[in-house]
Design a protein around this motif. Structure first.
Motif, PDB file in Angstrom:
ATOM      1  N   ASN A   9     -52.958  56.485 -45.847  1.00  0.00           N
ATOM      2  CA  ASN A   9     -52.887  57.222 -44.588  1.00  0.00           C
ATOM      3  C   ASN A   9     -51.727  56.284 -42.941  1.00  0.00           C
ATOM      4  O   ASN A   9     -51.051  57.356 -42.606  1.00  0.00           O
ATOM      5  N   ASP A  92     -51.325  59.706 -41.243  1.00  0.00           N
ATOM      6  CA  ASP A  92     -52.249  60.555 -41.002  1.00  0.00           C
ATOM      7  C   ASP A  92     -53.378  59.577 -39.727  1.00  0.00           C
ATOM      8  O   ASP A  92     -53.913  58.942 -40.855  1.00  0.00           O
ATOM      9  N   PRO A  93     -53.421  60.148 -38.668  1.00  0.00           N
ATOM     10  CA  PRO A  93     -52.557  61.126 -37.912  1.00  0.00           C
ATOM     11  C   PRO A  93     -51.001  61.220 -37.990  1.00  0.00           C
ATOM     12  O   PRO A  93     -50.749  59.765 -37.533  1.00  0.00           O
ATOM     13  N   ASP A 113     -49.840  57.955 -31.878  1.00  0.00           N
ATOM     14  CA  ASP A 113     -51.059  59.147 -32.873  1.00  0.00           C
ATOM     15  C   ASP A 113     -52.196  59.532 -32.141  1.00  0.00           C
ATOM     16  O   ASP A 113     -53.284  59.186 -33.334  1.00  0.00           O
TER      17      ASP A 113
END
Length: 236
Positions: A9, A92-93, A113
């Motif tokens: 992520n 991610d995010p 983020d």
């Protein structure tokens, strides 16, 4: 969250690619001990090829945006994301700009983020002032400050007056403008409404936070103290 998913992520690759990093012994702790995918370990203790991980989710970045860069992930040409580590595009995010500066505007741009933080910054309730320096095509007439401060100025094609804004003359064709809202191309449209044209525009401050000594194209991650400074400028 499992360590493989956490690292993926952060943009280091797909989960399959991150698992390969573990198999190759490239993921270690701070002492150089090889880590395994099921090891319980904190973010700050993880190293990849001996280097600490990128910042954990909750990242907020201050960027000195140069002229010529676009606040987009899809436009052609130079993008503000080109100025940041390449793998940050895969986080991610996602890392999003907090509002936008147009291609021809330079200065302070925030990216985060953290969706909650983003909305807190841009919310009208935050009342975070934004300070711009403008170079104009024509001399100031002298009545612009009163017009901008009136709370009655209407922009073309809009029906809601602007909030009062503060104008400080820095020279015949130089002005500092402090806004308390963020409408589309607001500074340029405000000067157009009083018969002038903005030739160059730079944002120097948001809330209580300025650029400091960051040169164009440089960035830094903000810490808790920086965020306190940002919101300390509320309503200033």
């Amino acid at each position: 969250m499992k360590i493989v998913r956490h690292i993926a992520n952060l943009g280091y690759g797909s989960r399959k690619q991150v698992q390969a990093l573990f198999r190759e012994g490239r993921v270690t702790d701070a002492d150089g001990e090889v880590l395994y995918t099921d090891d319980p370990v904190d973010h700050d203790a993880i190293r990849i090829d001996g280097e600490p991980l990128d910042p954990a989710p909750g990242l907020c970045v201050l960027l000195h945006k140069p002229v010529g860069y676009t606040c987009s992930t899809k436009d052609t040409g130079r993008l503000v994301y080109d100025l940041l580590p390449a793998r940050w595009r895969l986080r991610d995010p996602v890392l999003s700009t907090v509002g936008r500066l147009d291609r021809d505007t330079s200065g302070l741009l925030l990216l985060t983020d953290d969706g909650g933080l983003l909305h807190r910054i841009i919310s009208p309730k935050a009342q975070l002032p934004k300070v711009y320096e403008a170079t104009l095509a024509q001399d100031l007439r002298g009545d612009e400050a009163a017009t901008f401060a009136s709370g009655a100025l209407l922009l073309e094609s809009e029906t809601k007056p602007l909030l009062p804004a503060e104008l400080e003359s820095l020279g015949p064709r130089q002005a500092r403008l402090t806004l308390h809202e963020g409408r589309y191309h607001q500074v340029r449209r405000m000067f157009a409404a009083v018969g002038n044209h903005v030739e160059a525009l730079h944002r120097s401050q948001v809330g209580g936070l300025g650029l400091g000594d960051l040169a164009p194209g440089q960035w830094r991650a903000l810490d808790a103290g920086d965020l306190q400074t940002l919101f300390a400028g509320r309503g200033a």
